[in-house]
Design a protein around this motif. Structure first.
Motif, mmCIF file in Angstrom:
data_model
loop_
_atom_site.group_PDB
_atom_site.id
_atom_site.type_symbol
_atom_site.label_atom_id
_atom_site.label_comp_id
_atom_site.label_asym_id
_atom_site.label_seq_id
_atom_site.Cartn_x
_atom_site.Cartn_y
_atom_site.Cartn_z
ATOM 1 N N GLY A 1 46.421 37.781 64.374
ATOM 2 C CA GLY A 1 46.682 36.179 64.484
ATOM 3 C C GLY A 1 47.678 35.501 64.692
ATOM 4 N N LYS A 2 48.041 34.409 64.672
ATOM 5 C CA LYS A 2 49.180 33.798 64.153
ATOM 6 C C LYS A 2 49.643 33.527 62.835
ATOM 7 C CE LYS A 2 46.939 29.576 67.140
ATOM 8 N NZ LYS A 2 47.388 28.322 66.827
ATOM 9 N N ASN A 3 48.633 34.300 62.230
ATOM 10 C CA ASN A 3 49.118 34.531 60.608
ATOM 11 C C ASN A 3 49.848 35.723 59.622
ATOM 12 O OD1 ASN A 3 48.907 31.767 59.862
ATOM 13 N ND2 ASN A 3 46.649 32.095 59.628
ATOM 14 N N VAL A 4 50.464 36.452 61.306
ATOM 15 C CA VAL A 4 51.100 37.306 60.929
ATOM 16 C C VAL A 4 51.896 37.835 59.832
ATOM 17 C CG1 VAL A 4 52.095 40.121 62.157
ATOM 18 C CG2 VAL A 4 50.960 38.402 63.469
ATOM 19 N N GLU A 5 53.078 37.058 59.674
ATOM 20 C CA GLU A 5 53.889 37.295 58.589
ATOM 21 C C GLU A 5 53.115 37.161 56.725
ATOM 22 O OE1 GLU A 5 54.768 34.934 61.279
ATOM 23 O OE2 GLU A 5 55.858 36.403 62.056
ATOM 24 N N LYS A 6 52.064 35.972 57.138
ATOM 25 C CA LYS A 6 51.449 35.969 56.006
ATOM 26 C C LYS A 6 49.933 37.121 55.481
ATOM 27 C CE LYS A 6 48.621 31.533 54.374
ATOM 28 N NZ LYS A 6 48.073 30.982 54.173
ATOM 29 N N THR A 7 49.797 38.136 56.414
ATOM 30 C CA THR A 7 48.982 38.909 56.678
ATOM 31 C C THR A 7 50.101 40.337 56.291
ATOM 32 O OG1 THR A 7 47.656 38.400 58.100
ATOM 33 C CG2 THR A 7 47.071 40.406 57.009
ATOM 34 N N GLU A 8 50.887 40.169 56.234
ATOM 35 C CA GLU A 8 51.788 41.812 56.086
ATOM 36 C C GLU A 8 52.276 41.308 54.734
ATOM 37 O OE1 GLU A 8 55.226 41.343 59.028
ATOM 38 O OE2 GLU A 8 54.120 42.691 60.478
ATOM 39 N N GLN A 9 52.591 39.781 54.135
ATOM 40 C CA GLN A 9 52.992 40.010 52.483
ATOM 41 C C GLN A 9 52.325 39.972 52.325
ATOM 42 O OE1 GLN A 9 55.780 39.126 52.034
ATOM 43 N NE2 GLN A 9 55.970 38.789 49.756
ATOM 44 N N LYS A 10 51.006 39.465 52.476
ATOM 45 C CA LYS A 10 49.428 39.898 50.797
ATOM 46 C C LYS A 10 49.573 41.508 51.262
ATOM 47 C CE LYS A 10 46.809 36.285 52.243
ATOM 48 N NZ LYS A 10 45.707 35.286 52.454
ATOM 49 N N VAL A 11 49.851 42.362 52.358
ATOM 50 C CA VAL A 11 49.886 43.705 52.039
ATOM 51 C C VAL A 11 50.920 44.127 51.361
ATOM 52 C CG1 VAL A 11 49.661 45.586 53.103
ATOM 53 C CG2 VAL A 11 48.402 44.684 54.406
ATOM 54 N N LYS A 12 51.908 43.999 51.316
ATOM 55 C CA LYS A 12 52.911 44.575 50.411
ATOM 56 C C LYS A 12 53.234 44.037 49.188
ATOM 57 C CE LYS A 12 56.150 43.698 54.325
ATOM 58 N NZ LYS A 12 57.474 43.660 55.544
ATOM 59 N N ASN A 13 52.746 42.730 48.906
ATOM 60 C CA ASN A 13 52.111 42.116 47.775
ATOM 61 C C ASN A 13 50.526 43.285 47.576
ATOM 62 O OD1 ASN A 13 54.185 40.510 47.537
ATOM 63 N ND2 ASN A 13 51.902 38.780 47.430
ATOM 64 N N ALA A 14 50.241 43.943 48.289
ATOM 65 C CA ALA A 14 48.446 44.806 46.931
ATOM 66 C C ALA A 14 49.394 46.182 46.769
ATOM 67 C CB ALA A 14 47.770 44.613 48.632
ATOM 68 N N VAL A 15 49.850 46.396 48.024
ATOM 69 C CA VAL A 15 50.938 48.547 47.950
ATOM 70 C C VAL A 15 51.618 47.989 46.355
ATOM 71 C CG1 VAL A 15 52.564 49.630 48.612
ATOM 72 C CG2 VAL A 15 50.658 48.681 50.812
ATOM 73 N N SER A 16 52.740 47.142 46.227
ATOM 74 C CA SER A 16 53.212 47.050 44.779
ATOM 75 C C SER A 16 52.559 47.049 44.138
ATOM 76 C CB SER A 16 54.252 45.325 45.659
ATOM 77 O OG SER A 16 53.817 44.580 45.259
ATOM 78 N N SER A 17 51.380 46.272 44.513
ATOM 79 C CA SER A 17 50.907 46.017 42.820
ATOM 80 C C SER A 17 50.588 47.791 42.919
ATOM 81 C CB SER A 17 49.510 44.963 43.370
ATOM 82 O OG SER A 17 48.891 44.973 44.270
ATOM 83 N N VAL A 18 49.370 48.072 43.829
ATOM 84 C CA VAL A 18 49.414 49.382 43.281
ATOM 85 C C VAL A 18 49.994 50.440 43.458
ATOM 86 C CG1 VAL A 18 47.716 51.146 44.571
ATOM 87 C CG2 VAL A 18 47.152 49.414 45.180
ATOM 88 N N LYS A 19 51.150 50.231 43.675
ATOM 89 C CA LYS A 19 51.960 51.397 43.144
ATOM 90 C C LYS A 19 52.148 51.231 41.546
ATOM 91 C CE LYS A 19 54.972 52.234 47.354
ATOM 92 N NZ LYS A 19 55.798 51.849 47.980
#
Length: 107
Positions: free
Chosen positions: A43-61
């Motif tokens: 949808g419209k919030n691709v950048e926002k969703t990508e940022q959430k995914v990147k934050n989740a990945v970094s917290s898992v790392k």
């Protein structure tokens, strides 16, 4: 599909796709398709969703690294105190059965 939901956009503009000179044209082609699919499906919030995914990945790392550090610390503590383990007498139900008899008796 039984009916047309009408949620999908008529067209999606794909912007800022950069070609990696070490990769082929098909890589650039795929990056464009990937970006278009993200905008269409997410949808419209691709950048926002990508940022959430990147934050989740970094917290898992970060969590994996902290777990690894804790394991190393525990391992280090075990390796620094082997003298204490040697002092402990082994116990078990067969302990002492095959023990050599003491020759403390005077002959």
């Amino acid at each position: 599909m039984k009916s047309n939901s009408g949620n999908y956009p008529e067209s999606v503009t794909v912007e800022n796709v950069e070609r990696d000179p070490t990769k082929s044209f098909f890589n650039l082609f795929w990056k464009g398709i990937e970006q278009g699919l993200k905008k269409t499906l997410i949808g419209k919030n691709v950048e926002k969703t990508e940022q959430k995914v990147k934050n989740a990945v970094s917290s898992v790392k970060d969590m994996k690294q902290s777990v690894k550090d804790i394991k190393e610390e525990i391992k280090h503590k075990k390796n620094t105190s082997p003298a204490q383990e040697e002092k402990k007498e082994k116990k078990g139900f067969l302990h002492g059965i095959f023990k050599k008899k003491d020759n403390t008796e005077d002959k």
